[in-house]
Write a protein that holds these residues in place. Sequence first.
Motif: not given
Length: 289
Positions: A134-138, A140, A167, A218
């Motif tokens: 994934g990435d910083a957004r969560g 993927q 992740n 969150g």
Amino acid sequence: MTTLTALPGGTWTLGDRTVTRFGYGAMQLAGPGVVGPPADPDGALAVLRAAVDAGITHVDTSDAYGPRVTNALIRQALHPYPASLVVATKVGATRDAQGGWPTARRPQDLRRQVQDNLDGLGVEQLDLVNLRMGDARGPQPGPVTEALETLAELQQEGRVRHVGLSNVTAEQVAEARSVVPVVCVQNMYNLAVRHDDDLVDDLARDGIAYVPFFPLGGFTPLQSSALSAVADRLGVTTMAVALAWLLQRSPNILLIPGTSSVTHLRENIAGAATELSEEDLADLDAIAG
């Protein structure tokens, strides 16, 4: 020094290693933005030693933290490592000059990162390596087989003992388990972020650990207010409630709260032992709607 049973939650088995369910995450020991050295190096060393003295046997780190900062601190504070200690590290992303986290999952990238972690920690074999997707957004969507095949090769070569994931989606977990034995999954999960509820339960049935990060991340203001109401009723902090809820949520959940303060470390340990009633749990479960 306390015994393992003094820590809240008891223990869990990661592969062939038994660890305390209450662990420690070393990310916060690096400088601001997880870049550079800590403002108080002696304090960072003290926290690591206090964690082990408290009986903690699961420490989470990565060569990318700093980069190279937290691994160096762990080595300075704890090497030679106690036989009971499991140091989990992470590969799949590096750091750039701007403090970003570019992905690095080609076979040569992963081999270099594993070697960097081996060198930084001063060991010949890494206890546990989590592959970060994934990435910083969560998480993927995307294949994980090629990267996991590289870690499986490193496992066969004796440089990696156990493999985990970070992740990731439930589909990626299933794909990964067809390639290599997976001992843990590390995702964002807490009272307000419950998208992995089914995954937590599925992993528990198969004896695989789930390691949540951002136990207070969150939350909306309304959700934070609901959490604060329970904490106020119990006379404890919101972090205490969040950690205690995670330990009571499922026996396969392992905690890795981070801190750079010995006092805060001890507060987290005490807080995680908070006993939540059925009423408390009902109010807390309502936070996620």
